[in-house]
Design an enzyme around this catalytic site. Structure first.
Site, PDB file in Angstrom:
ATOM      1  N   GLU A   1       3.893   1.621   2.429  1.00 31.34           N
ATOM      2  CA  GLU A   1       5.008   0.686   2.305  1.00 31.34           C
ATOM      3  C   GLU A   1       5.957   1.047   1.163  1.00 31.34           C
ATOM      4  O   GLU A   1       7.052   0.499   1.072  1.00 31.34           O
ATOM      5  CB  GLU A   1       4.499  -0.749   2.071  1.00 31.34           C
ATOM      6  CG  GLU A   1       3.781  -1.355   3.246  1.00 31.34           C
ATOM      7  CD  GLU A   1       2.410  -0.740   3.456  1.00 31.34           C
ATOM      8  OE1 GLU A   1       2.205  -0.135   4.525  1.00 31.34           O
ATOM      9  OE2 GLU A   1       1.575  -0.819   2.561  1.00 31.34           O
TER      10      GLU A   1
ATOM     11  N   GLY B   1       0.849  -1.184   0.000  1.00 35.16           N
ATOM     12  CA  GLY B   1       0.000   0.000   0.000  1.00 35.16           C
ATOM     13  C   GLY B   1       0.882   1.230   0.000  1.00 35.16           C
ATOM     14  O   GLY B   1       2.122   1.140  -0.033  1.00 35.16           O
ATOM     15  N   SER B   2       0.275   2.392   0.094  1.00 34.29           N
ATOM     16  CA  SER B   2       1.034   3.635  -0.030  1.00 34.29           C
ATOM     17  C   SER B   2       2.091   3.782   1.063  1.00 34.29           C
ATOM     18  O   SER B   2       3.195   4.270   0.801  1.00 34.29           O
ATOM     19  CB  SER B   2       0.078   4.827   0.007  1.00 34.29           C
ATOM     20  OG  SER B   2      -0.731   4.773   1.185  1.00 34.29           O
TER      21      SER B   2
ATOM     22  N   GLU C   1      -3.977 -10.150   1.606  1.00 35.49           N
ATOM     23  CA  GLU C   1      -3.013 -10.312   2.697  1.00 35.49           C
ATOM     24  C   GLU C   1      -3.057 -11.674   3.366  1.00 35.49           C
ATOM     25  O   GLU C   1      -2.036 -12.138   3.891  1.00 35.49           O
ATOM     26  CB  GLU C   1      -3.214  -9.199   3.722  1.00 35.49           C
ATOM     27  CG  GLU C   1      -2.752  -7.829   3.265  1.00 35.49           C
ATOM     28  CD  GLU C   1      -3.781  -7.045   2.473  1.00 35.49           C
ATOM     29  OE1 GLU C   1      -3.557  -5.856   2.218  1.00 35.49           O
ATOM     30  OE2 GLU C   1      -4.835  -7.640   2.106  1.00 35.49           O
TER      31      GLU C   1
ATOM     32  N   HIS D   1       0.011  -3.705   4.808  1.00 36.28           N
ATOM     33  CA  HIS D   1      -0.427  -2.319   4.723  1.00 36.28           C
ATOM     34  C   HIS D   1      -1.249  -1.923   5.940  1.00 36.28           C
ATOM     35  O   HIS D   1      -2.414  -2.295   6.053  1.00 36.28           O
ATOM     36  CB  HIS D   1      -1.245  -2.100   3.449  1.00 36.28           C
ATOM     37  CG  HIS D   1      -1.710  -0.687   3.259  1.00 36.28           C
ATOM     38  ND1 HIS D   1      -0.894   0.394   3.469  1.00 36.28           N
ATOM     39  CD2 HIS D   1      -2.906  -0.180   2.874  1.00 36.28           C
ATOM     40  CE1 HIS D   1      -1.557   1.505   3.223  1.00 36.28           C
ATOM     41  NE2 HIS D   1      -2.782   1.187   2.867  1.00 36.28           N
TER      42      HIS D   1
ATOM     43  N   GLY E   1      -7.097 -24.712  12.750  1.00 36.63           N
ATOM     44  CA  GLY E   1      -8.464 -24.968  12.316  1.00 36.63           C
ATOM     45  C   GLY E   1      -9.034 -23.851  11.463  1.00 36.63           C
ATOM     46  O   GLY E   1     -10.154 -23.952  10.971  1.00 36.63           O
TER      47      GLY E   1
ATOM     48  N   HIS F   1     -11.756 -30.751  20.603  1.00 36.62           N
ATOM     49  CA  HIS F   1     -12.604 -29.959  19.709  1.00 36.62           C
ATOM     50  C   HIS F   1     -14.026 -29.831  20.246  1.00 36.62           C
ATOM     51  O   HIS F   1     -14.736 -28.906  19.900  1.00 36.62           O
ATOM     52  CB  HIS F   1     -12.626 -30.587  18.308  1.00 36.62           C
ATOM     53  CG  HIS F   1     -13.239 -29.714  17.258  1.00 36.62           C
ATOM     54  ND1 HIS F   1     -13.565 -30.171  16.000  1.00 36.62           N
ATOM     55  CD2 HIS F   1     -13.584 -28.400  17.274  1.00 36.62           C
ATOM     56  CE1 HIS F   1     -14.082 -29.171  15.300  1.00 36.62           C
ATOM     57  NE2 HIS F   1     -14.112 -28.101  16.037  1.00 36.62           N
TER      58      HIS F   1
END
Length: 541
Positions: free
Chosen positions: A47, A44-45, A66, A89, A415, A296
């Site tokens: 970075e 993004g800007s 991402e 970003h 998971g 679980h």
């Protein structure tokens, strides 16, 4: 009344003649010192300043979302056994990535995540696309997070983040970096050697060794940390020394024992009562690199069979702390097992009964998942790497697609879906000499389908196999646990009309469909020999 003061000389910006390297230059040199030459990201800007004069000895791996970025980095880090470097970003990018950051946390994957931040001068004004609480956003699923107080502190923060990420138990960390920090001058910083593992306390490990020697019928429960820590061969030697039956721990993200070995018994389910039943008859349960145990669903009764003693060797003190009973040694699994092997040989014990052979899966009009797994096992190289995310097919996979070698199986310990397709890309980047097979359910594949584009752009010869049953089968099979009857409709679990061939070809991958069991062997052989990424859509019951 507050009185303004004139700035001190020491507060002034560095002069134009400051010959010190920039933060960007120091960080890139630091990464070289860590053996890192790959950056995973979706820029993004905030970075962009990192990529000014991007060095030729680095490569940038682009993911189209991402979650894909972090999934690729996870697979790459696990396969290289070094921390991956990720660039996201600001708040939006970290938010998109959180599902796979959570998975990296559960996988104990070392990862240095840098997140862009707006320039320091405008942070007081809540600027567009800034992160108001950058260090809090990824918690609690990072080991450490920081936004350095000064630009000059960025290299030190990244160095500390790397050392923390690599220390056991490993995991992701995050550094938030304002956009204008990258061009600021700072002092050089060299990579250091920092210990990443520790030996279990001899007194506690000695007690575990004594218990092993005294046991009549020991059983090992092997978890993901065995393979993560390079302890596969040592654990095999220890199991053979004690003639111990071996089970794979519930929900394990790696395989820590050869599944064709005479001592291998199978995979434990994530249910307390079933674990106790399967471990019945043993007087010592040794959880090796595993929680004791991962559940679980709600359960009742004892955690181990009556009359059995529980002991554990684990690299994570948090896991040791919540283990409900027994003795836990905390430290590196490989070092701990080597110390146990250094003890005098125990008395001989009879071997446990051999595991019953599975009946062959037979072809049918609509192929069964066991038949697909059996066929894949017959045609693949045993050294090929399986990256799996097909929850409803996992039992069939463990029964009919045995994992025979260390570092040839990866799945998620969390998971959370959306991991395996991009992780297969990361593993293939790290292991170009090995064939990588992405084995996915159709529901799982849709969480990060953009990974196919990255595979195509990188020309990685991955074979993606989609088990297409047109539903979230794991949820439908799980529903009776919560009171659903055979006639009750479970909303939101049908997946009609997905065309994976079109999705793959639209992103640059080759694709083939197979519904006839008579064609499956040849289709899989051809796909595994294909020089480009290819997706095989398999209709299953």
């Amino acid at each position: 009344m507050l009185q303004a003061t004139a700035p001190r000389a020491t507060d002034a910006a560095p002069s134009a003649t400051d010959l010190r390297p920039t933060v960007r230059e120091v960080v890139l040199d630091l990464l070289r010192g860590f053996g890192i030459d790959t950056i995973f990201g979706n820029p993004g800007s905030t970075e962009l300043p990192l990529f000014l004069d991007f060095p030729q000895d680095f490569r940038y791996i682009l993911g189209l979302q991402e979650a894909v970025v972090v999934g690729m980095a996870d697979g790459y880090a696990q396969a290289t056994q070094n921390a991956a470097f990720v660039n996201l970003h600001s708040a939006a990018g970290v938010g998109h990535a959180m599902g796979n950051i959570f998975t990296a946390h559960k996988n104990r994957t070392p990862m240095v995540i840098t997140a862009g931040q707006q320039a320091r001068s405008i942070l007081p004004f809540d600027p567009f696309l800034f992160s108001g609480q950058a260090t809090e956003l990824p918690k609690p699923y990072v080991k450490w997070s920081i936004e350095p107080a000064r630009a000059e502190d960025v290299p030190l923060a990244i160095a500390r983040a790397y050392y923390i990420a690599m220390q056991q138990p490993r995991g992701p960390v995050l550094v938030s970096i304002p956009a204008d920090d990258w061009s600021k001058p700072c002092e050089p910083l060299a990579a250091r050697t920092v210990s990443t593992e520790s030996r279990p306390e001899p007194r506690v490990l000695g007690a575990i060794g004594d218990a092993l020697d005294a046991a009549e019928r020991p059983v090992f429960v092997v978890g993901a940390a065995v393979d993560r820590d390079g302890a596969w061969d040592d654990v095999v030697a220890l199991a053979e020394r004690h003639n111990a039956a071996v089970w794979i721990a519930p929900m394990s993200g790696r395989c820590g024992f050869p599944q064709d070995h005479r001592l291998f018994m199978g995979l434990l389910p994530a249910m307390r009562e079933k674990i106790v039943a399967l471990l019945g008859g043993h007087d010592l349960v040794f959880a090796l690199g595993a929680a004791a145990f991962t559940y679980h669903v709600e359960g009742q009764g004892p955690h181990v069979p009556p009359g059995a003693q529980l002991v554990q060797l684990i690299e994570d003190p948090g896991t040791a702390a919540w283990t409900p009973e027994g003795t836990s040694a905390v430290g590196g699994v490989r070092l701990g097992v080597q110390d146990l092997l250094a003890r005098p040989a125990p008395r001989k014990r009879p071997a446990p009964p051999l595991r019953a052979a599975r009946p062959r899966a037979e072809p049918s009009a609509l192929m069964s998942v066991p038949y697909v797994m059996q066929t894949l096992a017959e045609v693949r190289d045993a050294l090929s790497i399986v990256v799996e995310e097909a929850p409803s097919s996992r039992a069939a996979m463990h029964a009919y697609l045995p994992i025979l070698h260390s570092e040839t199986f990866y799945t998620m310990c969390s998971g959370g879906l959306g991991y395996a397709m991009p992780a297969a890309v990361g593993v293939a980047l790290a292991r170009p000499e090995a064939k990588v097979i992405g084995l996915l359910g159709d529901g799982s594949a849709m969480y990060s389908i953009q990974a196919l584009w990255s595979a195509a752009q990188l020309q990685l010869p991955i074979t993606f196999i989609i088990l297409k049953n047109r539903r979230y089968a794991a949820l439908q099979e799980f529903a009776p646990t919560f009171g659903f009857g055979p006639e009750d409709k479970l909303e939101g679990t049908d997946l009609p009309d997905l065309d994976f061939l079109a999705l793959a070809r639209g992103q640059g991958c080759d694709a083939v469909h197979v519904a006839d069991a008579a064609q499956l062997h040849q289709v899989l052989r051809d796909a595994l020999a294909h020089p480009r990424p290819i997706l095989v859509e398999v209709d299953v019951a």
